[in-house]
Design a protein around this motif. Structure first.
Motif, short mmCIF file in Angstrom:
data_model
loop_
_atom_site.label_atom_id
_atom_site.label_comp_id
_atom_site.label_asym_id
_atom_site.label_seq_id
_atom_site.Cartn_x
_atom_site.Cartn_y
_atom_site.Cartn_z
N PHE A 1 -5.01 -3.46 7.56
CA PHE A 1 -5.96 -2.70 6.77
C PHE A 1 -7.40 -3.13 6.99
O PHE A 1 -8.30 -2.61 6.38
CB PHE A 1 -5.61 -2.80 5.29
CG PHE A 1 -4.36 -2.06 4.99
CD1 PHE A 1 -4.37 -0.68 4.97
CD2 PHE A 1 -3.16 -2.73 4.83
CE1 PHE A 1 -3.21 0.01 4.75
CE2 PHE A 1 -2.00 -2.03 4.61
CZ PHE A 1 -2.03 -0.66 4.57
N ASP A 2 -7.62 -4.09 7.86
CA ASP A 2 -8.98 -4.51 8.12
C ASP A 2 -9.22 -4.41 9.61
O ASP A 2 -9.20 -5.39 10.33
CB ASP A 2 -9.16 -5.96 7.63
CG ASP A 2 -10.50 -6.50 8.05
OD1 ASP A 2 -11.41 -5.69 8.28
OD2 ASP A 2 -10.63 -7.72 8.13
N PRO A 3 -9.42 -3.19 10.07
CA PRO A 3 -9.48 -2.97 11.52
C PRO A 3 -10.69 -3.65 12.16
O PRO A 3 -10.78 -3.71 13.38
CB PRO A 3 -9.61 -1.45 11.63
CG PRO A 3 -9.28 -0.92 10.29
CD PRO A 3 -9.62 -1.98 9.32
N ALA A 4 -11.60 -4.17 11.36
CA ALA A 4 -12.78 -4.78 11.95
C ALA A 4 -12.47 -6.10 12.63
O ALA A 4 -13.21 -6.55 13.49
CB ALA A 4 -13.83 -5.01 10.85
N SER A 5 -11.35 -6.73 12.26
CA SER A 5 -11.06 -8.06 12.80
C SER A 5 -10.69 -7.99 14.27
O SER A 5 -10.19 -6.99 14.74
CB SER A 5 -9.92 -8.71 12.03
OG SER A 5 -8.71 -8.03 12.29
N ASP B 1 0.83 -1.20 0.00
CA ASP B 1 0.00 0.00 0.00
C ASP B 1 0.87 1.25 0.00
O ASP B 1 1.77 1.40 0.82
CB ASP B 1 -0.89 -0.01 1.24
CG ASP B 1 -2.00 1.01 1.12
OD1 ASP B 1 -1.70 2.20 0.88
OD2 ASP B 1 -3.17 0.62 1.27
N ARG C 1 -1.17 -12.04 6.70
CA ARG C 1 -1.83 -11.85 7.99
C ARG C 1 -1.59 -10.41 8.49
O ARG C 1 -2.52 -9.72 8.88
CB ARG C 1 -1.22 -12.85 8.97
CG ARG C 1 -1.97 -13.03 10.25
CD ARG C 1 -1.11 -13.82 11.21
NE ARG C 1 0.16 -13.13 11.43
CZ ARG C 1 1.26 -13.72 11.91
NH1 ARG C 1 1.27 -14.99 12.20
NH2 ARG C 1 2.35 -13.03 12.10
N ASP C 2 -0.35 -9.96 8.39
CA ASP C 2 -0.02 -8.60 8.84
C ASP C 2 -0.78 -7.57 8.04
O ASP C 2 -1.38 -6.66 8.58
CB ASP C 2 1.49 -8.33 8.66
CG ASP C 2 2.30 -9.06 9.70
OD1 ASP C 2 1.69 -9.81 10.48
OD2 ASP C 2 3.52 -8.89 9.71
N ALA D 1 -4.40 -7.56 8.70
CA ALA D 1 -4.68 -6.98 10.01
C ALA D 1 -4.52 -5.47 9.98
O ALA D 1 -5.28 -4.74 10.58
CB ALA D 1 -3.74 -7.59 11.03
#
Ligand SMILES: Nc1ncnc2c1ncn2[C@@H]1O[C@H](COP(=O)(O)OP(=O)(O)O)[C@@H](O)[C@H]1O
Ligand SMILES: [Mg+2]
Lengths: 283, 376
Positions: A279-283, A167, A273-274, A277
């Motif tokens: 970029f998907d703060p919902a997890s 990114d 996984r990193d 994690a």
């Protein structure tokens, strides 16, 4: 029905593997054959490691092996450095002039016939030898340069694909925090594309390690790589020590691929996984 | 929701002149104008919200402030210094990214320390400031974790800590709460304001969520297709919108067109065909006669009754066609004889009351100060 179908799949798989690997398996088995005649299995004295012992005592073969290893490592390192720079330019500076042409040129060696690549490089070296004297005596240096030009194309593809998944806002964030562009590259971008760099290195190593055609064009009398040696020996008739040598070569390539493969898979999992994690703060 | 903003407005007035001055800033991407002639002044210690729909150029404006995009025209001054051409790594500004952009290969502490390391701060000081920062965002004990080992809210706080650790004078936040769920978002809004107050940093926040802007901001700039339409406090924007777009974008509103039939300095009367009557407004309007105007009335400013109200002006009658019970209030949709649908919100003041029913005929009325007249 599923039983029949899976039987068919298994058979297809079996034939496929047999087609691919039986010749190699035969070669490996015959490398332990005691007989001097390649096609005759000497049941009395086999299996034996005699050919392997002979191999390691053969100064010429060991010399070629060392040369091949040196060229392959140098080539891989050079290709990775240049390939990373090129991939970075192609991926990050989207709109510089001549970008499309540059992209085409860097990947052309992948589709160009090897004979043409080899020939054109030879012509280049010959043309340059008056200007750049150290290119004159063709040998390890010219082989390495030639290998870099064609294996770099593969490295660029691998690294560019990875770079596309990094990114841009990570790089921007680093810059925002005060890191200058080159620092951003070394501290942020490079670690994130490391898996691609590692696999690019292994790929370039293997490409160089078993290249024969291009090498033949640009090598000199004093430098015989392992594939060249094998080829010249085979032309005089297949001898059992070639089987042993080929077995070792296969072993080296297999080890490279397996080690790189598992390392890549591990890195890839961690990175996925990193990244997910991050970029998907919902997890 | 207005307590925080009121508090904010009070503390900003004490701060000095403009800290950030944006002067006729324009950004074009090819033929497309993403930001058009934007001029803004932002004071020290203020929370300024850029509010607008998706694609209206908020992020582009913010990225120009951070230095990631070079303006096509115009200039940016921070603390009186022209920074238009200064690269991002030399600006006294930090940004919190919408995606947080935490470095995935570094721990929480390394992420936060990154900015200080670039300045060559002494190791001991870095350590103490990182610790202090993590304490401030309530993340003590998480310093050795990697971003993927944190929850969404924790990541948001790491991103905030990382952006604040260099003690920037100006912090840019791009949809800082966009990725959090509703409960956490409300909680975090207050923490954000508290933190801003404690540190005295000037915040520029980009958001598409009007409620968030109302809660956080001391002032709001409403954007549409690259332009700023109105700048003002949350109350100004809500009660005195300057255009149909702003009235409609912030909260819910009944909008109708009309023409002036009575134009006095202290009041006007507007004929609204869609209402089937005139609207009386207790303030003057500066507009040429015969111009088409828009009248905006907020749903909560209209009252519903079964009996005909006493007042003579601003009274209509209609039929209830929709009811949405929301707990704290009930929203009604009332059809006027002209066919126009009027939105009305009524607070539920009593637990047991005889609520209006579908198809019931009701009277509507509003105070002379309720309607806002906009000319564009
Ligand atoms: N680098 C770019 N190149 C071309 N168009 C862009 C670029 N960045 C943004 N835009 C366009 O500018 C407009 C505004 O984008 P943006 O500022 O991200 O909007 P917002 O943040 O308000 O949703 C969008 O239409 C977008 O497509
Ligand atoms: Mg945006």
């Amino acid at each position: 029905m599923p039983g029949r179908r899976s039987l068919f799949v298994l058979m297809a798989l079996g034939f496929g593997f047999a087609f691919l690997y039986l010749p190699i398996l035969a070669m490996i088995i015959y490398s332990f054959n005691a007989s001097r005649l390649v096609t005759v299995w000497d049941a009395a004295n086999s299996p034996t490691l005699a050919w392997y012992v002979e191999l390691f005592q053969n100064a010429q073969i060991m010399e070629s092996a060392r040369l091949s290893f040196r060229i392959a490592s140098l080539n891989a390192t050079g290709a990775v450095i240049l390939g990373t720079l090129a991939a970075f330019a192609l991926e990050r500076y989207r709109r510089f002039r001549g970008r499309a042409l540059f992209g085409l040129l860097t990947t052309a060696p992948m589709v160009l016939p090897e004979v043409i690549t080899g020939l054109s490089l030879l012509l280049l070296f010959v043309a340059l030898q008056d200007v750049v004297p150290w290119l004159g005596g063709r040998g390890a240096t010219t082989i390495t340069i030639a290998h870099i030009t064609f294996s770099m194309a593969y490295v660029i593809v691998v690294i560019q694909a990875r770079l596309a998944t990094v990114d841009r806002s990570l790089e921007e964030a680093a810059m925002d925090l005060g890191a200058r562009p080159w620092k951003v590259f070394f501290v942020i971008t490079l670690p994130l594309i490391m898996p691609a760099i590692a696999s690019g290195w292994v790929l370039a190593f293997i490409l160089s390690w078993d290249d024969l055609v291009i090498t033949s064009f640009v090598s000199g009398p004093s430098s015989t790589t392992l594939p060249q040696l094998v080829f010249s020996k085979v032309r005089l008739g297949v001898s059992p020590d070639i089987n042993a040598l080929a077995t070792i070569l296969v072993l080296i390539v297999t080890v490279c691929v397996v080690v790189a493969g598992t390392y890549m898979v591990r890195l890839e999992r961690r990175r996925a996984r990193d990244a997910q994690a991050a970029f998907d703060p919902a997890s | 929701m207005n307590t925080v903003s009121a508090q904010r407005a009070a503390s900003t007035t004490t701060a000095g002149g403009p800290y950030v001055r944006i002067d006729r800033l324009t950004k074009r991407f090819g033929d497309f104008v993403a930001v058009r002639q934007v001029s803004l002044e932002i004071s020290r210690g203020e929370i300024f919200c850029l509010l607008g729909g998706s694609g209206c150029g908020k992020t582009t404006l913010l990225r120009m402030l951070a230095g990631f995009e070079t303006p096509t025209e115009g200039a940016i001054f921070i603390d009186g210094v022209d920074v238009t051409q200064v690269p991002p790594y030399e600006r006294p500004v930090n940004m919190m990214f919408q995606s947080y952009a935490l470095f995935p290969h570094m721990t929480v502490a390394q992420n936060v320390a990154f900015g200080l390391q670039q300045d060559g701060t002494a190791r001991a000081e870095i350590e103490s400031r990182v610790r202090e920062m993590l304490m401030l965002v309530k993340l003590e004990g998480y310093d050795k974790r990697k971003p993927h080992q944190l929850s969404g809210g924790q990541r948001q706080r790491v991103a905030l800590a990382r952006a604040l650790v260099k003690r920037p004078k100006l912090l840019l936040l791009d949809e800082p709460l966009g990725a959090l769920d509703k409960k956490l978002r409300e909680h975090t809004q207050f923490e954000l304001v508290n933190l801003q107050e404690k540190l005295g940093v000037t915040f520029v926040i980009v958001t598409h969520d009007q409620e968030e802007a109302m809660t956080l901001a001391s002032r709001i700039g409403v954007m549409r297709s690259g332009e700023i339409l109105q700048v003002g406090s949350p109350t100004d924007i809500y009660e005195y919108p300057n255009s149909r777009f702003v009235a409609d974008f912030i909260g819910s509103v009944n909008l109708t067109e009309g023409t002036l039939v009575e134009d006095e300095p202290d009041h006007v009367r507007i004929d609204c065909p869609q209402f089937g009557g005139t609207v009386y407004v207790d303030h003057g309007v500066s507009s040429p006669p015969d111009a088409t105007l828009s009248v905006a009335i907020r749903p909560e400013k209209i009252q519903l009754t079964r009996e005909r109200p006493e007042q003579a002006d601003n009274v209509l009658s209609g039929v209830v066609t929709g009811i949405a019970y929301l707990g704290d209030a009930t929203r009604y949709l009332v059809r006027l004889p002209t066919g126009f649908m009027l939105r009305v919100t009524a607070p539920n003041m009593f637990r047991r009351e005889e609520r209006l029913a579908h198809d019931e005929t009701v009277w509507l009325h509003w105070h002379a100060s309720a309607a806002v007249v906009v000319t564009r």
